[in-house]
Design an enzyme around this catalytic site. Structure first.
Site, PDB file in Angstrom:
ATOM      1  N   GLU A  53      53.130  34.839  86.798  1.00  0.00           N
ATOM      2  CA  GLU A  53      53.614  35.505  88.654  1.00  0.00           C
ATOM      3  C   GLU A  53      55.034  34.150  88.247  1.00  0.00           C
ATOM      4  OE1 GLU A  53      54.736  37.767  91.653  1.00  0.00           O
ATOM      5  OE2 GLU A  53      53.400  37.718  89.349  1.00  0.00           O
TER       6      GLU A  53
ATOM      7  N   GLU B 157      65.180  36.662  89.936  1.00  0.00           N
ATOM      8  CA  GLU B 157      64.692  36.296  89.788  1.00  0.00           C
ATOM      9  C   GLU B 157      64.816  37.402  87.696  1.00  0.00           C
ATOM     10  OE1 GLU B 157      60.855  35.359  92.611  1.00  0.00           O
ATOM     11  OE2 GLU B 157      60.155  36.871  91.055  1.00  0.00           O
TER      12      GLU B 157
ATOM     13  N   ASP C 158      53.637  38.278  95.540  1.00  0.00           N
ATOM     14  CA  ASP C 158      51.997  38.132  94.904  1.00  0.00           C
ATOM     15  C   ASP C 158      51.180  38.921  95.706  1.00  0.00           C
ATOM     16  OD1 ASP C 158      53.408  34.934  94.785  1.00  0.00           O
ATOM     17  OD2 ASP C 158      53.316  34.707  96.936  1.00  0.00           O
TER      18      ASP C 158
END
Length: 494
Positions: free
Chosen positions: A290, A321, A475
């Site tokens: 992750e 990201e 998450d």
């Protein structure tokens, strides 16, 4: 009087005739007319159609995980109003400016404004321990401040623990407050327990919230900390050592981004040690990595190229990201400074394909293990997988989209009146030719396309109109996607 009555009657007749020949006449017009009419039957909203269709699409995989090990970043999140806290710290609004590392309250204010104006999430390391502790104290005492389980690993572990069939091992710097907050189903190795907690400060802002000239286009948060334990991934070796006894079916690794603020000499050393540690487990079980917000292109390149990415089976990441990953590696659309709104699906598809071709196993002769990428942004999610390695990905991407809506709104199930469809209903499979024009069908809300031997699954997100909390959504999305994913037994090297 009779002229007025006649006029009203004629108007009613005319509108009545128009209504029967054109039933789409708005009800709010009809309600003021002096004749009875049958109530119109409203069509279900696109949000209702999509949320209903998800229930049929989200099916459990034939082979489910039984034991999942998660590590290695964990902390306590202190969640406060970003603008409110900065005002309490006697900071005035001003121009935004990004800082790779925060050294002062001024740096904090400028970086917060920079990302608030873009509605983007970011995470930074605060170098001055004493100043950070004073800010943390002010945050804890701020009216409405809330304490939550924090850190990608702990948040993923918490989400996994909501499934009673799963045994979850969590390894990270777990202090007494965090240990108290964790789900009872989570196993924490004694070596991971420490006397004090690590605190991260989460500065949230709402859509439309304004401070000075800065206005947030959407709700999001800015995270910062002075966290040495997580910054050095101090529990990594403990985590790997615990795997032999726990015997997991799946390993989830996070926290690499925390090392970035520790300086090049430290992260070069620890990254090599991390690769060696991960290599010890990768042949036994698949590893999901992750990712999180980073700013050092050299560090990202080390993760991508000769270091971590080729030895994990799956990665999860968001739009910032993904773009930074392409910028660091001179990949597709690296010339973009930012997405400037909802990321174009074709550009996202181009970068995902590039990652799997350059650092993954899209080439059957490649020795890399990377075969799956779970991309998430506010309006939609994309799962890109190399053919022959993963199953049940329609359910996985839909489950990730569903949990984003539910968790953001703080509900047990989706309420169609509290969410909005923001995904494009039409898009292209690539930004450049050759490209295919694709559509979202609300009745079957997962769009699938192929590029070579890579299959893409896109699910729209029903965006919460008034989100209660944005921290940890990524998450939860990755965890939910993994729960519904199935690794095919024919994988060559796992």
């Amino acid at each position: 009087m009779w002229q007025k009555a006649t006029a009203v009657a004629l108007l009613a007749f005319a509108v009545g005739y128009f209504y029967h020949s054109n039933p789409d006449l708005p009800e709010q017009v009809l309600q003021y007319l002096p004749f009875p009419h049958a109530p119109t039957q409203r069509e279900p909203s696109l949000e209702h159609v999509i949320s209903t269709a998800w229930e049929a699409l989200i099916t459990v995989p034939a082979q489910q995980w039984g034991r999942v090990a998660v590590g290695v970043n964990a902390c306590v999140d202190v969640v406060v109003s970003g603008i409110g806290l900065l005002q309490a710290l006697a900071e005035d609004p001003g121009p935004g400016h990004d800082h790779e590392v925060l050294h002062s309250k001024k740096d904090l204010k400028e970086a917060f404004i920079h990302y608030m104006e873009r509605g983007s999430a970011a995470e930074r390391f605060f170098t001055d321990k004493e100043v950070f502790q004073r800010i943390a104290q002010a945050a804890a005492e701020y009216p409405g401040a809330q304490l939550y389980v924090g850190g990608n690993a702990a948040l993923i572990g918490q989400k996994l623990a909501t499934y009673p069939q799963l045994m979850v091992l969590l390894c990270g710097p777990v202090g007494p407050k965090l240990h108290e907050m964790l789900d009872e189903q989570i196993i924490v190795p004694p070596e991971s327990l420490q006397e004090t907690d690590e605190f991260h400060l989460i500065l949230e802002y709402k859509a439309g919230e304004q401070w000075g000239a800065a206005r947030a286009p959407q709700a999001n948060r800015f995270i910062f900390s002075h966290d040495v334990s997580n910054g050095e991934m101090s529990t990594l070796e403990t985590f790997v050592a615990s795997l032999d006894e726990f015997e997991p079916d799946l390993v989830v690794l996070s926290g690499l981004h925390m090392m970035e603020g520790q300086g090049r000499q430290m992260w070069e050393r620890r990254l090599k040690e991390a690769v060696a540690a991960i290599s010890d487990v990768r042949n036994a079980v698949p590893v999901h990595l992750e990712l999180a917000s980073m700013t050092d292109k050299d560090y990202m390149n080390s993760i991508m190229q000769e270091q971590v990415m080729p030895i994990v089976a799956s990665i999860g990441l968001n739009e910032q990201e993904l773009l930074f990953l392409s910028q660091a590696g001179a990949g597709p659309h690296a010339e973009l400074s930012s997405w400037g709104g909802i990321p174009e699906v074709g550009r996202v598809s181009d970068i995902l394909l590039w990652v799997l071709e350059r650092h993954g196993r899209s080439d059957p002769e490649s020795e890399a293990d990377l075969t799956r990428i779970h991309f998430h942004t506010l309006a939609y999610h994309v799962l890109a997988t190399v053919d022959g390695h993963w199953a049940n990905q329609v359910a996985a991407v839909a489950a990730g989209a569903r949990v984003a809506s539910i968790q953001a709104c703080g509900l047990q199930k989706i309420d169609a009146s509290k969410v909005a469809l923001r995904a494009p209903l039409e898009f292209h499979s690539s930004h450049s030719e050759p490209r295919e024009k694709l559509f979202i069908n609300p009745a079957k809300p997962v769009t699938i396309w192929n590029r070579g031997n890579v299959t893409f699954h896109l699910a729209p997100v029903l965006v919460c109109k008034q989100p209660l909390r944005t921290v940890g959504l990524g998450d939860a999305i990755s965890a939910e996607g993994l729960i519904y994913s199935e690794l095919r037994p024919s994988r060559p090297s796992l």
